[in-house]
Design a protein around this motif. Structure first.
Motif, PDB file in Angstrom:
ATOM      1  N   GLY A  31       0.798  -1.219   0.000  1.00  0.00           N
ATOM      2  CA  GLY A  31       0.000   0.000   0.000  1.00  0.00           C
ATOM      3  C   GLY A  31       0.835   1.275   0.000  1.00  0.00           C
ATOM      4  N   ASP A  32       0.138   2.397  -0.167  1.00  0.00           N
ATOM      5  CA  ASP A  32       0.757   3.720  -0.208  1.00  0.00           C
ATOM      6  C   ASP A  32       1.059   4.182   1.210  1.00  0.00           C
ATOM      7  OD1 ASP A  32       1.482   6.356  -0.551  1.00  0.00           O
ATOM      8  OD2 ASP A  32      -0.370   6.970  -1.556  1.00  0.00           O
ATOM      9  N   THR A  33       2.330   4.321   1.523  1.00  0.00           N
ATOM     10  CA  THR A  33       2.758   4.660   2.892  1.00  0.00           C
ATOM     11  C   THR A  33       2.851   6.173   3.136  1.00  0.00           C
ATOM     12  OG1 THR A  33       5.069   4.539   2.198  1.00  0.00           O
ATOM     13  CG2 THR A  33       4.096   2.535   3.123  1.00  0.00           C
ATOM     14  N   THR A  34       2.449   6.967   2.149  1.00  0.00           N
ATOM     15  CA  THR A  34       2.572   8.422   2.277  1.00  0.00           C
ATOM     16  C   THR A  34       1.880   8.937   3.537  1.00  0.00           C
ATOM     17  OG1 THR A  34       2.553   8.591  -0.140  1.00  0.00           O
ATOM     18  CG2 THR A  34       2.133  10.619   1.099  1.00  0.00           C
ATOM     19  N   THR A  35       2.489   9.928   4.167  1.00  0.00           N
ATOM     20  CA  THR A  35       1.892  10.578   5.327  1.00  0.00           C
ATOM     21  C   THR A  35       0.682  11.399   4.885  1.00  0.00           C
ATOM     22  OG1 THR A  35       4.047  10.732   6.410  1.00  0.00           O
ATOM     23  CG2 THR A  35       2.333  12.218   7.204  1.00  0.00           C
ATOM     24  N   LYS A  36      -0.472  11.152   5.525  1.00  0.00           N
ATOM     25  CA  LYS A  36      -1.663  11.965   5.262  1.00  0.00           C
ATOM     26  C   LYS A  36      -1.577  13.285   6.019  1.00  0.00           C
ATOM     27  CE  LYS A  36      -4.866   8.856   6.447  1.00  0.00           C
ATOM     28  NZ  LYS A  36      -6.176   8.221   6.622  1.00  0.00           N
ATOM     29  N   ILE A  37      -1.076  13.192   7.255  1.00  0.00           N
ATOM     30  CA  ILE A  37      -1.005  14.352   8.138  1.00  0.00           C
ATOM     31  C   ILE A  37       0.047  14.068   9.203  1.00  0.00           C
ATOM     32  CG2 ILE A  37      -2.862  13.444   9.599  1.00  0.00           C
ATOM     33  CD1 ILE A  37      -3.779  16.351  10.084  1.00  0.00           C
ATOM     34  N   SER A  38       0.744  15.079   9.659  1.00  0.00           N
ATOM     35  CA  SER A  38       1.723  14.878  10.733  1.00  0.00           C
ATOM     36  C   SER A  38       1.021  14.268  11.940  1.00  0.00           C
ATOM     37  CB  SER A  38       2.350  16.213  11.136  1.00  0.00           C
ATOM     38  OG  SER A  38       3.114  16.739  10.074  1.00  0.00           O
ATOM     39  N   SER A  39       1.705  13.345  12.597  1.00  0.00           N
ATOM     40  CA  SER A  39       1.073  12.654  13.713  1.00  0.00           C
ATOM     41  C   SER A  39       2.085  12.352  14.814  1.00  0.00           C
ATOM     42  CB  SER A  39       0.416  11.353  13.225  1.00  0.00           C
ATOM     43  OG  SER A  39       1.385  10.468  12.681  1.00  0.00           O
ATOM     44  N   ALA A  40       1.539  12.023  15.959  1.00  0.00           N
ATOM     45  CA  ALA A  40       2.350  11.590  17.097  1.00  0.00           C
ATOM     46  C   ALA A  40       1.686  10.368  17.703  1.00  0.00           C
ATOM     47  CB  ALA A  40       2.450  12.705  18.132  1.00  0.00           C
ATOM     48  N   MET A  41       2.463   9.580  18.412  1.00  0.00           N
ATOM     49  CA  MET A  41       1.923   8.447  19.147  1.00  0.00           C
ATOM     50  C   MET A  41       2.458   8.525  20.573  1.00  0.00           C
ATOM     51  SD  MET A  41       2.473   5.238  20.591  1.00  0.00           S
ATOM     52  CE  MET A  41       4.102   4.800  20.044  1.00  0.00           C
ATOM     53  N   VAL A  42       1.540   8.513  21.537  1.00  0.00           N
ATOM     54  CA  VAL A  42       1.922   8.530  22.945  1.00  0.00           C
ATOM     55  C   VAL A  42       1.565   7.173  23.550  1.00  0.00           C
ATOM     56  CG1 VAL A  42       1.609   9.651  25.188  1.00  0.00           C
ATOM     57  CG2 VAL A  42       1.462  11.013  23.086  1.00  0.00           C
ATOM     58  N   ASN A  43       2.548   6.465  24.101  1.00  0.00           N
ATOM     59  CA  ASN A  43       2.264   5.205  24.773  1.00  0.00           C
ATOM     60  C   ASN A  43       1.510   5.470  26.070  1.00  0.00           C
ATOM     61  OD1 ASN A  43       3.160   2.994  23.243  1.00  0.00           O
ATOM     62  ND2 ASN A  43       5.285   3.327  23.819  1.00  0.00           N
ATOM     63  N   VAL A  44       0.504   4.654  26.335  1.00  0.00           N
ATOM     64  CA  VAL A  44      -0.231   4.721  27.597  1.00  0.00           C
ATOM     65  C   VAL A  44       0.305   3.594  28.475  1.00  0.00           C
ATOM     66  CG1 VAL A  44      -2.502   4.594  28.698  1.00  0.00           C
ATOM     67  CG2 VAL A  44      -2.252   5.677  26.443  1.00  0.00           C
ATOM     68  N   LEU A  45       1.102   3.977  29.479  1.00  0.00           N
ATOM     69  CA  LEU A  45       1.779   3.003  30.334  1.00  0.00           C
ATOM     70  C   LEU A  45       1.131   2.965  31.719  1.00  0.00           C
ATOM     71  CD1 LEU A  45       5.474   4.026  29.512  1.00  0.00           C
ATOM     72  CD2 LEU A  45       4.110   2.257  28.379  1.00  0.00           C
ATOM     73  N   GLY A  46       1.155   1.791  32.334  1.00  0.00           N
ATOM     74  CA  GLY A  46       0.675   1.675  33.702  1.00  0.00           C
ATOM     75  C   GLY A  46       1.479   2.588  34.626  1.00  0.00           C
ATOM     76  N   GLU A  47       0.789   3.283  35.523  1.00  0.00           N
ATOM     77  CA  GLU A  47       1.458   4.197  36.449  1.00  0.00           C
ATOM     78  C   GLU A  47       2.318   3.435  37.445  1.00  0.00           C
ATOM     79  OE1 GLU A  47       1.139   7.933  36.963  1.00  0.00           O
ATOM     80  OE2 GLU A  47       0.917   7.427  34.842  1.00  0.00           O
ATOM     81  N   ASP A  48       3.438   4.022  37.788  1.00  0.00           N
ATOM     82  CA  ASP A  48       4.324   3.442  38.796  1.00  0.00           C
ATOM     83  C   ASP A  48       3.587   3.367  40.131  1.00  0.00           C
ATOM     84  OD1 ASP A  48       6.587   2.356  39.869  1.00  0.00           O
ATOM     85  OD2 ASP A  48       7.775   4.205  39.852  1.00  0.00           O
ATOM     86  N   GLY A  49       3.706   2.211  40.814  1.00  0.00           N
ATOM     87  CA  GLY A  49       3.089   2.074  42.123  1.00  0.00           C
ATOM     88  C   GLY A  49       1.700   1.464  42.100  1.00  0.00           C
ATOM     89  N   PHE A  50       1.192   1.108  40.904  1.00  0.00           N
ATOM     90  CA  PHE A  50      -0.155   0.543  40.800  1.00  0.00           C
ATOM     91  C   PHE A  50      -0.125  -0.815  40.108  1.00  0.00           C
ATOM     92  CE2 PHE A  50      -0.795   5.070  41.205  1.00  0.00           C
ATOM     93  CZ  PHE A  50      -1.892   5.166  42.065  1.00  0.00           C
ATOM     94  N   THR A  51      -0.683  -1.828  40.765  1.00  0.00           N
ATOM     95  CA  THR A  51      -0.847  -3.156  40.174  1.00  0.00           C
ATOM     96  C   THR A  51      -2.245  -3.640  40.518  1.00  0.00           C
ATOM     97  OG1 THR A  51       1.511  -3.675  40.386  1.00  0.00           O
ATOM     98  CG2 THR A  51       0.008  -5.535  40.099  1.00  0.00           C
TER      99      THR A  51
END
Length: 378
Positions: free
Chosen positions: A297-317
């Motif tokens: 497929g066409d890998t061209t960027t449609k729009i600038s983007s970012a990805m933020v990982n959602v990580l478990g908070e320290d101290g919580f299980t």
């Protein structure tokens, strides 16, 4: 030539990467079957044919794969011998088992770069922690365990003699510490016909303590010549491997403007999640196209983007609870992807948020907003 939607496509692993691959498979009416050691894996209740099994067990992998037309992976820790046997019996195994085997061992992976004139940092092999004492003159350096490292585990920065105790008492490699300006990644793909395509270069920002990607920018904010150099290296690697599937190539942009390969992963990758919203084709669509021998497929960027990982908070299980979801969903261009994991623990990947915005300044503001707002607690 007609497209066969009845192909039996098996996936070793049923985690978040499998979950996003499944979403792409549904769009082209391909039924996936999956095996994962965790009965509560993210894909466990989403597909009819989900099996619980040890991915490193020969019999489990062989029995799962023998009824497949195509077998692929979403994690590298799999039984290679079973995959080789399946391949010899006519199952199409992509990526090919010998390539996964090479990548499983960082020592062999590094040697591959050396043998194929692929730019990478200098290194020496070590067999024990004690052996690090011979290389004090190389510090600061990075110690990586040969087999078994994953998601930041199995990597230690050895700054001085005092840090030797942090090293690995197992076959490992000691790499020169690279003074870099940026950490980059390129997702590149290849189908059976030999067609190759790469996504635009992305820029990764790592968590300072836990060696996990905290967020990334796509496309990377680098010179055009640097981007072209990075893409050329990634394409060179997949062609020299002759690999079918999708390959993530992580790299350093050094202070001298050189590109050095850090590591590769033969599967969809954290550095390609933003492609779901940010590019004309996603890395998951592309992986399926590659292993099914469809046009890439066409890998061209449609729009600038970012990805933020959602990580478990320290101290919580415990059972995951998401704080700040409503505020994040008010952000223009923000798309939340949760992975269906019931249990949170410190720094576990629980999801990601893609943000699209034509303005880099606005994008960075939104990244900080997401990072400070969406929290996973128990």
């Amino acid at each position: 030539m007609s497209f066969n939607t009845d192909l039996k496509v098996g996936v070793l692993g049923g985690g978040q990467l499998g979950r996003m691959l499944l979403q792409s498979a549904i769009n082209i009416n391909i039924d996936l079957r999956m095996m994962d050691p965790d009965p509560h894996a993210p894909c466990s209740n989403l597909i009819a044919d989900f099996q619980v099994g040890d991915l490193e067990d020969y019999n489990a992998v062989y029995e799962f794969g023998k009824d497949c037309d195509i077998l692929t992976i979403e994690i590298e820790k799999v039984n290679i011998e079973a995959m080789k046997k399946l391949q010899s019996e006519g199952v199409k195994v992509f990526p090919q088992p010998e390539i996964i085997e090479m990548i499983q061992d960082k020592r062999v992976q590094k040697q591959f770069y050396l043998d194929n004139n692929i730019p990478t940092s200098s290194f020496v092999l070590t067999e024990s922690k004690e052996e690090l004492k011979k290389y004090i003159n190389k510090f600061p350096a990075v110690h990586k365990i040969g087999k078994g490292g994953y998601d930041g585990r199995g990597v230690q920065v050895i700054k001085s003699q005092d840090d030797i105790e942090k090293g690995f008492d197992a076959p490992s490699l000691l790499e020169d510490f690279v003074p870099f300006k940026k950490e980059l990644a390129v997702i590149v793909s290849r189908n059976e016909e030999g067609e190759v395509n790469s996504f635009p270069v992305v820029e990764m920002v790592f968590h300072p303590e836990h060696n996990l990607v905290e967020y990334l920018l796509s496309p990377a904010v680098i010179d055009k010549s640097e981007a072209e150099k990075a893409k050329k290296v990634a394409i060179d690697i997949i062609q020299k491997l002759g690999m079918v599937g999708i390959l993530a190539v992580e790299m350093f942009l050094t202070k001298d403007n050189e590109i050095l390969v850090n590591e590769i992963a033969p599967r969809p990758h954290n550095s390609g999640h933003q492609s779901i919203e940010g590019n004309f084709v996603s890395q998951y669509d592309q992986h399926l196209r590659a292993i099914l021998n469809l046009p890439l497929g066409d890998t061209t960027t449609k729009i600038s983007s970012a990805m933020v990982n959602v990580l478990g908070e320290d101290g919580f299980t415990g059972d995951a609870k998401y704080e700040g979801m409503e505020e994040v969903m008010k952000i223009a261009g923000a798309s939340v992807h949760l992975y269906g994991k019931k249990l949170t623990k410190p720094f576990r990947k629980m999801g990601h948020v893609t943000i699209t915005d034509p303005s880099l300044t606005s994008l960075k503001t939104k990244i900080e907003k997401v990072k400070s707002t969406l929290k996973v607690k128990a």
